[in-house]
Motif scaffolding. Structure first.
Motif, PDB file in Angstrom:
ATOM      1  N   ASP A  55      -3.966   9.516  -9.727  1.00  0.00           N
ATOM      2  CA  ASP A  55      -4.495   9.895  -8.551  1.00  0.00           C
ATOM      3  C   ASP A  55      -4.637   8.748  -7.363  1.00  0.00           C
ATOM      4  O   ASP A  55      -4.693   7.782  -7.555  1.00  0.00           O
ATOM      5  N   LEU A  56      -4.339   9.193  -6.207  1.00  0.00           N
ATOM      6  CA  LEU A  56      -4.317   8.358  -5.061  1.00  0.00           C
ATOM      7  C   LEU A  56      -5.482   7.408  -4.903  1.00  0.00           C
ATOM      8  O   LEU A  56      -5.255   6.011  -4.734  1.00  0.00           O
ATOM      9  N   GLY A  57      -6.561   7.850  -4.680  1.00  0.00           N
ATOM     10  CA  GLY A  57      -7.845   6.870  -4.484  1.00  0.00           C
ATOM     11  C   GLY A  57      -8.097   6.003  -5.457  1.00  0.00           C
ATOM     12  O   GLY A  57      -7.921   4.660  -5.112  1.00  0.00           O
ATOM     13  N   PRO A  58      -8.215   6.156  -6.768  1.00  0.00           N
ATOM     14  CA  PRO A  58      -8.114   5.314  -7.933  1.00  0.00           C
ATOM     15  C   PRO A  58      -7.181   4.303  -7.871  1.00  0.00           C
ATOM     16  O   PRO A  58      -7.366   3.063  -7.932  1.00  0.00           O
ATOM     17  N   ARG A  59      -5.883   4.943  -7.327  1.00  0.00           N
ATOM     18  CA  ARG A  59      -4.976   3.794  -7.517  1.00  0.00           C
ATOM     19  C   ARG A  59      -4.838   2.886  -6.476  1.00  0.00           C
ATOM     20  O   ARG A  59      -4.643   1.731  -6.317  1.00  0.00           O
ATOM     21  N   LEU A  60      -5.272   3.158  -5.162  1.00  0.00           N
ATOM     22  CA  LEU A  60      -5.398   2.244  -4.256  1.00  0.00           C
ATOM     23  C   LEU A  60      -6.656   1.442  -4.252  1.00  0.00           C
ATOM     24  O   LEU A  60      -6.528   0.201  -3.991  1.00  0.00           O
ATOM     25  N   VAL A  61      -7.737   1.949  -4.772  1.00  0.00           N
ATOM     26  CA  VAL A  61      -8.787   0.976  -5.260  1.00  0.00           C
ATOM     27  C   VAL A  61      -8.567  -0.041  -6.286  1.00  0.00           C
ATOM     28  O   VAL A  61      -8.880  -1.080  -6.186  1.00  0.00           O
TER      29      VAL A  61
ATOM     30  N   VAL B 171       0.840  -1.244  -0.008  1.00  0.00           N
ATOM     31  CA  VAL B 171      -0.014   0.090   0.215  1.00  0.00           C
ATOM     32  C   VAL B 171       0.884   1.061  -0.095  1.00  0.00           C
ATOM     33  O   VAL B 171       0.732   2.078  -0.866  1.00  0.00           O
ATOM     34  N   VAL B 172       1.817   1.281   0.745  1.00  0.00           N
ATOM     35  CA  VAL B 172       2.886   2.489   0.847  1.00  0.00           C
ATOM     36  C   VAL B 172       3.566   2.642  -0.577  1.00  0.00           C
ATOM     37  O   VAL B 172       3.745   3.717  -1.167  1.00  0.00           O
ATOM     38  N   VAL B 173       3.984   1.534  -1.107  1.00  0.00           N
ATOM     39  CA  VAL B 173       4.653   1.464  -2.347  1.00  0.00           C
ATOM     40  C   VAL B 173       3.867   2.082  -3.544  1.00  0.00           C
ATOM     41  O   VAL B 173       4.088   2.946  -4.257  1.00  0.00           O
ATOM     42  N   THR B 174       2.447   1.629  -3.360  1.00  0.00           N
ATOM     43  CA  THR B 174       1.576   2.029  -4.387  1.00  0.00           C
ATOM     44  C   THR B 174       1.149   3.500  -4.255  1.00  0.00           C
ATOM     45  O   THR B 174       1.071   4.202  -5.264  1.00  0.00           O
ATOM     46  N   SER B 175       0.944   3.918  -2.867  1.00  0.00           N
ATOM     47  CA  SER B 175       0.545   5.103  -2.688  1.00  0.00           C
ATOM     48  C   SER B 175       1.655   6.313  -3.449  1.00  0.00           C
ATOM     49  O   SER B 175       1.338   7.496  -3.596  1.00  0.00           O
ATOM     50  N   GLN B 176       3.001   5.801  -3.257  1.00  0.00           N
ATOM     51  CA  GLN B 176       4.172   6.799  -3.596  1.00  0.00           C
ATOM     52  C   GLN B 176       4.262   6.703  -5.124  1.00  0.00           C
ATOM     53  O   GLN B 176       5.007   7.573  -5.641  1.00  0.00           O
ATOM     54  N   ASN B 177       3.776   5.982  -5.767  1.00  0.00           N
ATOM     55  CA  ASN B 177       3.846   5.398  -7.377  1.00  0.00           C
ATOM     56  C   ASN B 177       2.934   6.374  -8.068  1.00  0.00           C
ATOM     57  O   ASN B 177       1.716   5.937  -8.346  1.00  0.00           O
ATOM     58  N   THR B 178       3.423   7.627  -8.360  1.00  0.00           N
ATOM     59  CA  THR B 178       2.103   8.448  -9.242  1.00  0.00           C
ATOM     60  C   THR B 178       2.280   8.364 -10.786  1.00  0.00           C
ATOM     61  O   THR B 178       1.481   8.842 -11.542  1.00  0.00           O
TER      62      THR B 178
ATOM     63  N   LEU C  43      11.463  -4.829 -10.275  1.00  0.00           N
ATOM     64  CA  LEU C  43      11.183  -4.368  -9.334  1.00  0.00           C
ATOM     65  C   LEU C  43      12.553  -4.033  -8.007  1.00  0.00           C
ATOM     66  O   LEU C  43      13.344  -5.073  -7.977  1.00  0.00           O
ATOM     67  N   GLY C  44      12.371  -3.045  -7.253  1.00  0.00           N
ATOM     68  CA  GLY C  44      13.635  -2.892  -6.296  1.00  0.00           C
ATOM     69  C   GLY C  44      12.823  -2.267  -4.997  1.00  0.00           C
ATOM     70  O   GLY C  44      11.839  -1.934  -5.020  1.00  0.00           O
ATOM     71  N   GLY C  45      13.531  -2.261  -3.867  1.00  0.00           N
ATOM     72  CA  GLY C  45      13.289  -1.758  -2.571  1.00  0.00           C
ATOM     73  C   GLY C  45      12.267  -2.197  -1.993  1.00  0.00           C
ATOM     74  O   GLY C  45      12.011  -3.693  -1.993  1.00  0.00           O
ATOM     75  N   GLY C  46      11.246  -1.572  -1.548  1.00  0.00           N
ATOM     76  CA  GLY C  46      10.075  -2.063  -0.912  1.00  0.00           C
ATOM     77  C   GLY C  46       9.084  -2.703  -1.795  1.00  0.00           C
ATOM     78  O   GLY C  46       8.480  -3.588  -1.423  1.00  0.00           O
ATOM     79  N   ALA C  47       9.097  -2.344  -3.100  1.00  0.00           N
ATOM     80  CA  ALA C  47       8.209  -3.103  -3.990  1.00  0.00           C
ATOM     81  C   ALA C  47       8.842  -4.514  -4.187  1.00  0.00           C
ATOM     82  O   ALA C  47       7.801  -5.368  -4.184  1.00  0.00           O
ATOM     83  N   ALA C  48       9.919  -4.667  -4.333  1.00  0.00           N
ATOM     84  CA  ALA C  48      10.433  -6.095  -4.414  1.00  0.00           C
ATOM     85  C   ALA C  48      10.174  -6.821  -3.000  1.00  0.00           C
ATOM     86  O   ALA C  48       9.879  -8.065  -3.028  1.00  0.00           O
ATOM     87  N   PHE C  49      10.306  -6.306  -1.940  1.00  0.00           N
ATOM     88  CA  PHE C  49      10.066  -6.900  -0.810  1.00  0.00           C
ATOM     89  C   PHE C  49       8.580  -7.271  -0.689  1.00  0.00           C
ATOM     90  O   PHE C  49       8.315  -8.456  -0.316  1.00  0.00           O
ATOM     91  N   ALA C  50       7.856  -6.433  -0.777  1.00  0.00           N
ATOM     92  CA  ALA C  50       6.262  -6.576  -0.705  1.00  0.00           C
ATOM     93  C   ALA C  50       5.921  -7.874  -1.642  1.00  0.00           C
ATOM     94  O   ALA C  50       5.214  -8.663  -1.583  1.00  0.00           O
TER      95      ALA C  50
END
Length: 210
Positions: free
Chosen positions: A36-42, A23-30, A102-109
């Motif tokens: 937009d954050l809302g549709p991205r998280l949905v 969720v954190v990785v997705t929220s930071q990926n614009t 992928l790298g960092g948090g994205a790879a970890f998730a």
């Protein structure tokens, strides 16, 4: 707390960490289809992987609190989580792995949700059950979830012209090829369901005193 409750609790914790990081990785990926954050998280929670992990988290947290839950609803959700995450692991490692760098948090998730979660869930079910929870009725109810997900994904994709996985991308493959892919995945789901039923019966017999 005994070993099986510890295993269920640990599995739930691993999945929770994976979901939070994702969720954190997705929220930071614009960049990408949903700026937009809302549709991205949905959109994130429309992925079969994420939904299956949510089911694993929910059912394992409940099993950690009480491993013996007789309700048909819970047993159906438990089987959906088990089969959904097993299909996720198989499809990811045979079809989808390597499509994104992928790298960092994205790879970890990615590791927690596509590899650790399936392994922990399947091994935990083999070792700790609960046994005797899978029946033909439970299997019948369990197929509602993947069929509903496929229907929702295809309708939503036709409306917004976006599909979460390449094998259901009607724009690229056409409805005929996607229908074949869906049949293959449905067959895999049912084969795993009935395989789990027979294996569960075998394990139950083997653990009964002579």
């Amino acid at each position: 707390m005994n070993a099986r409750r510890l295993w269920f609790a640990f599995t739930a914790l691993v999945v929770l960490v994976g979901l939070v990081v994702q969720v954190v990785v997705t929220s930071q990926n614009t960049a990408g289809r949903f700026p937009d954050l809302g549709p991205r998280l949905v959109n994130l929670f429309c992925f079969f992987t994420i939904q299956s992990n949510v089911l694993v988290l929910l059912t394992h947290a409940l099993l950690a609190a009480d491993p013996d839950r007789p309700s048909t609803l819970f047993r159906t959700l438990r089987l959906d989580g088990l089969l959904g995450i097993a299909v996720t692991g198989v499809v990811f490692h045979t079809v989808l792995k390597g499509l994104a760098d992928l790298g960092g948090g994205a790879a970890f998730a990615d590791f927690l949700l596509h590899t650790a979660s399936p392994v922990l869930c399947v091994v935990g079910w083999l070792a700790f059950g609960p046994r005797g929870a899978i029946t033909a009725r439970v299997i019948g109810w369990s197929v509602v979830y993947p069929l509903a997900w496929l229907a929702f994904t295809l309708v939503r994709g036709a409306i917004i012209d976006y599909y979460p996985y390449p094998f259901v991308d009607v724009t690229e493959l056409g409805y005929g090829r996607v229908a074949v892919n869906c049949l293959v995945i449905s067959a895999l789901f049912l084969a795993l369901a009935y395989g789990a039923l027979h294996l569960d019966r075998l394990l139950t017999r083997n653990r009964q005193p002579a």
